[in-house]
Design a protein around this motif. Structure first.
Motif, PDB file in Angstrom:
ATOM      1  N   VAL A  60      29.187  20.925 -27.916  1.00 24.41           N
ATOM      2  CA  VAL A  60      29.486  21.503 -29.220  1.00 24.41           C
ATOM      3  C   VAL A  60      29.065  20.483 -30.270  1.00 24.41           C
ATOM      4  CG1 VAL A  60      31.294  22.392 -30.742  1.00 24.41           C
ATOM      5  CG2 VAL A  60      31.432  22.820 -28.278  1.00 24.41           C
ATOM      6  N   ASN A  97      26.935  21.952 -21.826  1.00 26.12           N
ATOM      7  CA  ASN A  97      27.202  22.494 -23.164  1.00 26.12           C
ATOM      8  C   ASN A  97      27.764  21.395 -24.047  1.00 26.12           C
ATOM      9  OD1 ASN A  97      26.659  25.137 -22.424  1.00 26.12           O
ATOM     10  ND2 ASN A  97      28.802  25.674 -22.077  1.00 26.12           N
ATOM     11  N   GLY A 102      35.925  30.957 -24.046  1.00 24.91           N
ATOM     12  CA  GLY A 102      34.799  30.703 -24.953  1.00 24.91           C
ATOM     13  C   GLY A 102      33.469  30.955 -24.268  1.00 24.91           C
ATOM     14  N   TYR A 126      38.689  21.014 -30.914  1.00 24.14           N
ATOM     15  CA  TYR A 126      38.148  22.205 -31.561  1.00 24.14           C
ATOM     16  C   TYR A 126      38.591  23.481 -30.855  1.00 24.14           C
ATOM     17  CZ  TYR A 126      34.866  21.145 -27.809  1.00 24.14           C
ATOM     18  OH  TYR A 126      34.332  20.827 -26.598  1.00 24.14           O
ATOM     19  N   MET A 181      40.435  29.612 -28.852  1.00 23.21           N
ATOM     20  CA  MET A 181      39.315  29.783 -27.917  1.00 23.21           C
ATOM     21  C   MET A 181      39.792  29.769 -26.460  1.00 23.21           C
ATOM     22  SD  MET A 181      36.195  30.390 -28.405  1.00 23.21           S
ATOM     23  CE  MET A 181      34.908  29.625 -29.324  1.00 23.21           C
ATOM     24  N   THR A 230      32.153  28.549 -16.293  1.00 25.14           N
ATOM     25  CA  THR A 230      32.102  27.520 -17.336  1.00 25.14           C
ATOM     26  C   THR A 230      33.329  26.632 -17.155  1.00 25.14           C
ATOM     27  OG1 THR A 230      30.943  28.938 -18.900  1.00 25.14           O
ATOM     28  CG2 THR A 230      32.119  27.086 -19.827  1.00 25.14           C
ATOM     29  N   THR A 231      33.102  25.335 -17.081  1.00 27.22           N
ATOM     30  CA  THR A 231      34.183  24.406 -16.747  1.00 27.22           C
ATOM     31  C   THR A 231      33.978  23.086 -17.479  1.00 27.22           C
ATOM     32  OG1 THR A 231      35.061  23.045 -14.925  1.00 27.22           O
ATOM     33  CG2 THR A 231      32.819  23.818 -14.654  1.00 27.22           C
ATOM     34  N   ASN A 232      35.070  22.326 -17.618  1.00 21.86           N
ATOM     35  CA  ASN A 232      34.880  20.982 -18.164  1.00 21.86           C
ATOM     36  C   ASN A 232      34.398  20.008 -17.076  1.00 21.86           C
ATOM     37  OD1 ASN A 232      37.226  20.016 -16.769  1.00 21.86           O
ATOM     38  ND2 ASN A 232      38.527  20.739 -18.450  1.00 21.86           N
ATOM     39  N   THR A 274      35.818  31.817 -16.898  1.00 26.05           N
ATOM     40  CA  THR A 274      36.053  30.749 -17.846  1.00 26.05           C
ATOM     41  C   THR A 274      37.553  30.652 -18.108  1.00 26.05           C
ATOM     42  OG1 THR A 274      35.485  29.995 -20.087  1.00 26.05           O
ATOM     43  CG2 THR A 274      35.393  32.361 -19.735  1.00 26.05           C
ATOM     44  N   GLY A 275      37.954  30.028 -19.209  1.00 20.56           N
ATOM     45  CA  GLY A 275      39.376  29.888 -19.487  1.00 20.56           C
ATOM     46  C   GLY A 275      39.574  29.428 -20.937  1.00 20.56           C
ATOM     47  N   GLY A 276      40.604  28.674 -21.183  1.00 22.87           N
ATOM     48  CA  GLY A 276      41.292  27.660 -20.410  1.00 22.87           C
ATOM     49  C   GLY A 276      40.326  26.956 -19.446  1.00 22.87           C
ATOM     50  N   GLU A 277      40.877  26.255 -18.506  1.00 24.81           N
ATOM     51  CA  GLU A 277      40.023  25.619 -17.508  1.00 24.81           C
ATOM     52  C   GLU A 277      40.151  26.422 -16.203  1.00 24.81           C
ATOM     53  OE1 GLU A 277      37.556  23.513 -17.204  1.00 24.81           O
ATOM     54  OE2 GLU A 277      37.694  23.960 -15.082  1.00 24.81           O
ATOM     55  N   ASN A 327      40.874  24.858 -35.378  1.00 25.75           N
ATOM     56  CA  ASN A 327      40.125  23.714 -35.888  1.00 25.75           C
ATOM     57  C   ASN A 327      39.980  23.746 -37.408  1.00 25.75           C
ATOM     58  OD1 ASN A 327      37.934  25.508 -36.171  1.00 25.75           O
ATOM     59  ND2 ASN A 327      37.171  25.001 -34.139  1.00 25.75           N
ATOM     60  N   MET A 355      32.313  26.632 -33.835  1.00 24.82           N
ATOM     61  CA  MET A 355      32.786  27.886 -34.419  1.00 24.82           C
ATOM     62  C   MET A 355      34.149  27.656 -35.060  1.00 24.82           C
ATOM     63  SD  MET A 355      31.641  30.688 -31.599  1.00 24.82           S
ATOM     64  CE  MET A 355      31.519  29.759 -30.079  1.00 24.82           C
ATOM     65  N   SER A 392      30.929  21.499 -19.790  1.00 29.71           N
ATOM     66  CA  SER A 392      31.049  21.024 -21.170  1.00 29.71           C
ATOM     67  C   SER A 392      30.936  19.509 -21.217  1.00 29.71           C
ATOM     68  CB  SER A 392      32.401  21.450 -21.750  1.00 29.71           C
ATOM     69  OG  SER A 392      32.441  22.849 -21.790  1.00 29.71           O
ATOM     70  N   GLU A 427      26.768  25.510 -31.948  1.00 31.78           N
ATOM     71  CA  GLU A 427      27.404  25.254 -33.246  1.00 31.78           C
ATOM     72  C   GLU A 427      28.922  25.407 -33.129  1.00 31.78           C
ATOM     73  OE1 GLU A 427      23.678  26.685 -36.067  1.00 31.78           O
ATOM     74  OE2 GLU A 427      25.440  27.959 -35.897  1.00 31.78           O
TER      75      GLU A 427
HETATM   76  N1  SAM Z   1      37.496  24.639 -20.005  1.00 27.87           N
HETATM   77  C1  SAM Z   1      36.168  25.104 -19.844  1.00 27.87           C
HETATM   78  C2  SAM Z   1      35.165  24.214 -20.557  1.00 27.87           C
HETATM   79  O1  SAM Z   1      35.572  23.193 -21.104  1.00 27.87           O
HETATM   80  O2  SAM Z   1      33.980  24.506 -20.506  1.00 27.87           O
HETATM   81  C3  SAM Z   1      35.954  26.564 -20.195  1.00 27.87           C
HETATM   82  C4  SAM Z   1      36.608  27.086 -21.419  1.00 27.87           C
HETATM   83  S1  SAM Z   1      35.951  26.506 -22.954  1.00 27.87           S
HETATM   84  C5  SAM Z   1      36.890  27.484 -24.074  1.00 27.87           C
HETATM   85  C6  SAM Z   1      34.356  27.262 -22.932  1.00 27.87           C
HETATM   86  C7  SAM Z   1      33.354  26.717 -23.906  1.00 27.87           C
HETATM   87  O3  SAM Z   1      33.782  27.013 -25.216  1.00 27.87           O
HETATM   88  C8  SAM Z   1      33.150  25.220 -23.834  1.00 27.87           C
HETATM   89  O4  SAM Z   1      31.784  24.933 -23.674  1.00 27.87           O
HETATM   90  C9  SAM Z   1      33.652  24.742 -25.172  1.00 27.87           C
HETATM   91  O5  SAM Z   1      32.973  23.612 -25.589  1.00 27.87           O
HETATM   92  C10 SAM Z   1      33.390  25.954 -26.038  1.00 27.87           C
HETATM   93  N2  SAM Z   1      34.194  25.971 -27.268  1.00 27.87           N
HETATM   94  C11 SAM Z   1      35.519  25.931 -27.392  1.00 27.87           C
HETATM   95  N3  SAM Z   1      35.897  25.962 -28.684  1.00 27.87           N
HETATM   96  C12 SAM Z   1      34.753  26.060 -29.400  1.00 27.87           C
HETATM   97  C13 SAM Z   1      34.445  26.142 -30.788  1.00 27.87           C
HETATM   98  N4  SAM Z   1      35.402  26.139 -31.706  1.00 27.87           N
HETATM   99  N5  SAM Z   1      33.149  26.232 -31.157  1.00 27.87           N
HETATM  100  C14 SAM Z   1      32.159  26.227 -30.232  1.00 27.87           C
HETATM  101  N6  SAM Z   1      32.375  26.170 -28.908  1.00 27.87           N
HETATM  102  C15 SAM Z   1      33.649  26.068 -28.499  1.00 27.87           C
END
Ligand code: SAM
Length: 317
Positions: free
Chosen positions: A159, A157, A317, A26, A312, A94-96, A65-68, A194, A189, A118, A187
């Motif tokens: 999604v 987090n 994000g 996504y 994103m 915010t990180t994976n 945040t990022g990216g990662e 996506n 986005m 995440s 939710e």
């Molecule tokens: N790589 C990190 C991570 O995975 O948390 C930080 C960047 S990521 C873009 C930040 C957050 O954006 C994550 O929690 C991710 O799940 C959320 N995210 C990314 N695309 C999204 C979307 N289309 N709708 C909702 N949340 C989204």
């Protein structure tokens, strides 16, 4: 600083890199992103100038945040320096989570107080599917490392994706009973990347209330989530509904991209360059961008995709 609609802008999200070690369906294209030229990205010193400029205008909270963000080689130095900027009261990340086993403690020591990790699923096969290449065990190790590192707050987090993880809402929520952490359902986005998700994927956060009738409402904590708690749980459950019930009227955020542009609204096309400006120029550009923050992001649903103009991972994000 107040924007043109009287919102007090106190929160800046900083994308330190567009690159990521996962390829969540996504969020990112399967092939990843074209690595941009080094000279087109903000340097660490420029990023710190941007933080100082933002702090001079009333930004008190930063989220990296990022990216990662944890694939960025100088992430600890960025965090240490950003946390020390006068006026910055809170530094979050915010990180994976997959790189937290080695980085959780150093990040805490560098001044990061809160971490969002995440976690969309508790099923190893589904985790690999949605991230295209990740391992649930690495994210789980990262969460454990974060719990050991003594952060003030840890949030997970997820999604919400209809037909993918809505059956896991109770199991994900249950984590707040077993561990001192909060769970956030967000939710999905509709971003450019996506478009291949069908309308059934876009489900409102209200489904969480249907699946968990025992949730008890709790007072808001100043964030954008509507908060609840399971009886006896250590952490809260938060519902973040950018699609079904946008929170633009209360939005206090701006975003800084890794290539040095301010996006005053996640889902609008407006971008204002900081790259190449000196400190005073950055203050001026930030002021201008805050005054140009739109009142809302426009219709956003399965038919109306984001007008962000970036994926994103390129926004943060
Ligand atoms: N790589 C990190 C991570 O995975 O948390 C930080 C960047 S990521 C873009 C930040 C957050 O954006 C994550 O929690 C991710 O799940 C959320 N995210 C990314 N695309 C999204 C979307 N289309 N709708 C909702 N949340 C989204």
């Amino acid at each position: 600083m107040l924007d043109s609609f009287g919102r007090n802008i106190t929160y800046m999200r900083i994308s330190v890199t567009e690159l990521c070690n996962l390829r969540c369906r996504y969020c990112m294209p399967e092939e990843g992103v074209c690595k941009k030229a080094h000279e087109d990205m903000l340097t660490e010193d420029e990023l710190l100038d941007a933080v100082r400029a933002a702090a001079s205008l009333g930004i008190t909270k930063l989220r990296v945040t990022g990216g990662e963000p944890l694939v960025k080689k100088n992430i600890l130095s960025i965090c240490r320096r950003a946390a020390a900027v006068p006026g910055i009261r809170e530094l979050c990340i915010t990180t994976n989570g997959t790189l937290l086993p080695t980085l959780a403690k150093p990040l805490r020591e560098a001044g990061v107080s809160r971490v969002n990790i995440s976690l969309d699923t508790l099923d190893a096969g589904k985790y690999r599917y949605i991230s295209r290449c990740g391992a649930l065990s690495q994210a789980a190790d990262g969460i454990r490392a974060a719990l050991d590192a003594g952060f003030e707050k840890i949030k997970l987090n997820a999604v919400l994706i209809g037909g993918f993880n809505d059956d896991e809402i109770p199991a994900l929520a249950e984590l707040t009973r077993r561990y001192p952490l909060d769970m956030r359902f967000i939710e999905l986005m509709p971003m450019v990347d996506n478009r291949n998700f069908g309308p059934e994927a876009f489900i409102p956060c209200a489904v969480v209330l249907d699946r968990l009738p025992e949730l008890v409402p709790v007072p808001p904590d100043g964030g954008v989530a509507r908060l609840y708690r399971l009886p006896g749980a250590m952490g809260s459950i938060g519902l973040i509904s950018p699609v079904s019930a946008h929170f633009c009227a209360a939005c206090n955020r701006i975003r800084l991209t890794a290539d040095g542009r301010i996006k005053p609204c996640l889902h609008s096309g407006g971008e204002y360059a900081l790259k190449g400006l000196d400190y005073d120029g950055m203050v001026e550009a930030l002021q201008h961008s805050i005054l140009c923050k739109p009142s809302w992001h426009g219709a956003l649903d399965a038919e109306n995709h984001s007008r962000a103009g970036r994926s994103m991972n390129q926004i943060g994000g």
